[in-house]
Scaffold this motif. Structure first.
Motif: not given
Length: 832
Positions: A649, A693-694
């Motif tokens: 990610g 990822p965030e």
């Protein structure tokens, strides 16, 4: 109530060591010595106020003043009064052109006119030391240690001992090309010259370590020095500047020589420390990494680290050659394990020997070589970050003996900012460094060829934008609390079967931590091979192969990366033998046109990726460092580590004009619940595309075009920007993040995020803080009154969705909020 505009309590610079030559001491009377000391400590006082200790390192000569010392303080000695090579490489009559005559690397030039040069006596040197200690303690309130220096080479001052009387202890430098580089493992021939600790002369066969240790002890005790600094790899490697050495000569590994080389260095340390006692020992170490030192030079680093010295700092050579990957990998590997006294950071401000002042010229006033190494983090066995023991400055005076106060005025704020924001947790990517395994495999089992590739591969990966900033040794990783690693990606060489390194890696995989392995699997266990998803067969014949990658790569306006991958088995842990077993996704392959091998895989259910890797540079290089190959001629194999992060990610891609362009370095150290985006861009025309990822990271004071959860931006020449905000949105828009005034006592900090389009925003808050989100709906609501639904993700992480336009985020320490309750600021008042 508000106290965080000042530096935090964590802003401790440790022991600040100011390095100084004797060039400022034109007047060596007591008053003259005090004047120089007063100027030195006055200029650096803003930093010393944040220090727990203070020291001055004196570059007196080249260390020959120690070797020649006979106990008579009235004697004079050759000292560092030149610019350029202290020991001429050629006679003046052989210099026939202006270029030769004016070349610093051929002959020295006095830093002042001959009529103004002075002789220095040992008694005058003692006066310098006395003044530094007395004035320093009076001005700083700290006891001042003064450290002597020893350099093994010919650079800093003339040396009769090294170049004439005792050539037997000197080897030819592989860099400078002349005999005069002291071998710590050497023994001395007999002579009748009187020395302080050998008044009747040196007996035949006396080890240099014994002689040097005794002379250092007497010299330090008589003159007032507290310890000694060993420069330029002395005591670690014979040629600490070169990628080839006594074990690897560029064509083969001379493994039979390892016991002899190792024993010689170990004997030096045993003899030297026995004679020198418990005085302070500091060391530069090499310009290379621990693995490079072991595999090329036979350096017994674990034995050296068992002695009472400070762990070597980062190398200053990135200022010269811009190979920051080597500086950072070297530093990380040196501190993965450390001595009991801790490790140092060193910064290159001026140069007293070679005419340059890096802060002003090589760095151009840009502080990237402060923030990059001070963004690195070492984890101990508990997963806690170890801070540097101290900071050194080479040097406070320039080549002419001036102490320009502009330098500390400009440098100190960046040092304090970096120290104040020093890592307190694992960053985005953590390198598990197999220190114990390298010492065992490379030194005691005599198989350096198995591990030679590893550190060079990571060095090249960093220079190609791989964002690793954290290191933990295999020893500490084996039992570490995995909860401390849940927000990081582990990267490490493929561990050998039955080692503590393997046990730690398997434990991390089973614990759900994302792991990225690199290197040959030939010493891996069957279990780990099955996790990776490969088996082995015969090695692919040849050295040049065609590479095919399914990973998204960087983009270029002109040109393309070569598809020819060069793999030299001698320096790449053997041939490429891996083939997929069908359990993992094979993302990269190589072929010789007849057979194909797996080069990178990903196992989704294990969250485990692997890249075979190859020695990333020209293996035929004759220079001090291996030549970086042309990416349009040979595929840059180390770029695959960064490309592979996308399976976890983390998508970090660059858009450049040409494959030859130098790529930025971007690191993400963790601090106070968030990150910093710390970087250096060698080419400000390159664009970055980054998602995590965030979501798309949006540091404070930065702008980005955000689309499909990705931030597209141009990196600054240098940056060290606080990062707490991540944005996920599909539509393209320009998103900005800025600090704002708090507007209310109910906030310690407020940032404004603009340009959002139906975005989901994640905020990483500091611990023990109250966080509020206000979406500007133009309805007249107060700017500190939450009006959106907030999702608590745990670990002080919060998320809000459906945001369009302007979003205000405020946060405040809970203790400060309680104080506001006490003074009656909060609503409703207590009496209603």
């Amino acid at each position: 109530m508000r106290h965080d505009y000042d530096y935090s309590p964590a802003c401790d610079a440790g022991r600040v060591e100011l390095e100084l030559s004797l060039k400022p001491y034109v007047d060596t009377t007591p008053a003259g010595c005090r004047k120089v000391a007063e100027q030195l400590f006055r200029e650096w006082d803003p930093l010393l106020r944040h220090a727990s200790g203070a020291a001055v390192m004196l570059w007196v000569s080249d260390g020959s003043e120690i070797l020649e010392y006979n106990g008579d303080l009235s004697d004079d000695f050759p000292w560092c009064q030149y610019i350029g090579m202290g020991n001429p490489l050629r006679k003046e009559e052989s210099l026939t052109t202006p270029q030769e005559w004016q070349e610093f690397h051929i002959r020295p030039f006095p830093y002042r006119g001959h009529e103004n040069l002075k002789k220095f006596t040992y008694g005058e040197l003692k006066e310098v030391i006395t003044a530094l200690k007395e004035v320093g303690e009076r001005m700083t309130g700290k006891k001042i240690e003064v450290i002597e220096t020893f350099d093994p080479g010919p650079e800093f001052a003339p040396s009769d001992f090294k170049f004439h009387r005792h050539m037997e202890v000197s080897n030819e430098s592989q860099i400078i090309g002349v005999k005069g580089w002291v071998n710590a493992a050497a023994s001395l021939h007999a002579e009748k010259h009187a020395y302080a600790t050998y008044p009747d002369g040196i007996p035949e066969g006396t080890s240099f370590g014994e002689f040097f240790g005794r002379q250092c002890r007497a010299f330090c005790d008589d003159l007032g020095f507290d310890g000694v600094w060993l420069s330029n790899g002395f005591g670690f490697c014979l040629s600490a500047w070169n990628w080839r050495g006594q074990v690897f000569d560029g064509t083969c590994f001379r493994t039979d020589d390892i016991p002899k080389v190792k024993a010689g260095i170990e004997r030096f340390w045993e003899d030297f420390t026995r004679e020198f006692g418990d005085r302070v020992i500091e060391a530069r170490g090499s310009n290379l990494s621990t693995g490079m030192d072991i595999t090329a030079h036979g350096c017994p680093i674990d034995t050296i680290y068992s002695y009472n010295l400070l762990t070597p700092p980062n190398s200053p050579w990135a200022a010269l050659d811009f190979r920051f990957g080597l500086e950072l990998v070297g530093y990380l590997s040196h501190i993965a394990e450390m001595t009991k006294r801790g490790f140092l950071f060193r910064y290159y401000t001026h140069d007293p020997w070679w005419y340059n002042s890096p802060w002003f010229d090589r760095y151009g006033g840009n502080p990237h070589d402060i923030y990059l190494p001070l963004s690195l983090a070492r984890l101990d066995e508990k997963g806690e970050v170890t801070r540097p023991e101290g900071i050194n400055f080479l040097s406070c005076d320039d080549s002419f003996g001036h102490l320009p106060d502009r330098c500390p005025i400009e440098v100190i704020p960046h040092i304090l900012a970096a120290v104040d924001g020093y890592s307190d947790a694992a960053g985005l990517v953590t390198w598990v460094y197999p220190y114990d395994y390298y010492c065992e495999r490379g030194l005691r089992q005599g198989a350096p060829e198995d591990i030679f590739q590893d550190d060079w591969y990571m060095e090249a990966a960093l220079d190609l934008g791989f964002p690793v900033n954290t290191v933990v040794s295999d020893r500490n990783f084996a039992g570490i609390d995995l909860a401390k690693l849940k927000h990081t990606v582990i990267v490490t060489p493929v561990p050998a079967e039955g080692t503590k390194h393997e046990a730690g890696v398997l434990r991390a995989i089973e614990g759900g931590i994302p792991v990225l392995l690199y290197g040959s699997v030939r010493r891996a266990s069957a279990q780990l091979k099955s996790y990776i998803g490969v088996t082995e067969t015969t090695a692919l014949e040849g050295v040049d192969f065609t590479v095919e990658s399914r990973l998204e790569g960087d983009t270029y306006e002109t040109g393309a990366l070569s598809k020819t991958l060069r793999h030299v088995p001698l320096v790449s842990a053997g041939g490429i033998t891996e083939i997929g077993d069908g359990s993992s996704e094979v993302l990269v392959t190589v072929t010789n046109g007849k057979e194909t091998r797996a080069y990178a895989t990903y196992r989704k259910e294990k969250n485990l990726a692997w890249v075979r890797g190859s020695f990333p540079h020209d293996a035929t290089s004759n220079g001090a460092l291996p030549r970086v190959t042309d990416p349009e001629e040979f595929f840059p194999v180390a770029v695959l580590l960064r490309h592979m992060l996308s399976v976890f990610g983390i998508r970090l891609r660059f858009s450049a004009f040409s494959p030859k362009d130098k790529l930025p370095l971007l690191l993400y150290p963790a601090c106070r619940g968030g990150y910093y985006q710390t970087g250096y861009s060698k080419d400000a025309n390159i664009r970055v595309s980054l998602s995590m990822p965030e979501g798309a990271p949006i540091p404070v004071s930065c702008d980005a075009m955000v689309e499909d959860d990705t931030a597209h931006f141009t990196p600054k020449v240098w940056e060290h920007d606080e990062l707490r905000i991540f944005v996920k949105q599909t539509d393209r828009s320009s998103v900005t993040c800025r600090y704002d005034d708090p507007t209310t006592l109910l906030a310690d900090h407020r940032v404004t995020l603009t340009g959002l389009k139906d975005a989901t925003v994640t905020f990483l808050a500091p611990k023990n803080n109250l966080v509020q989100f206000v979406l500007d709906k133009h309805d007249g609501r107060l700017l500190w009154d939450t009006n959106v639904e907030v999702e608590d993700l745990g670990d002080d992480r919060y998320r809000v969705s459906g945001c369009t336009g302007r979003l205000y985020i405020t946060w405040q320490d809970k203790d400060a909020r309680r104080e506001l309750d006490e003074i009656g600021y909060t609503w409703p008042p207590k009496n209603r």
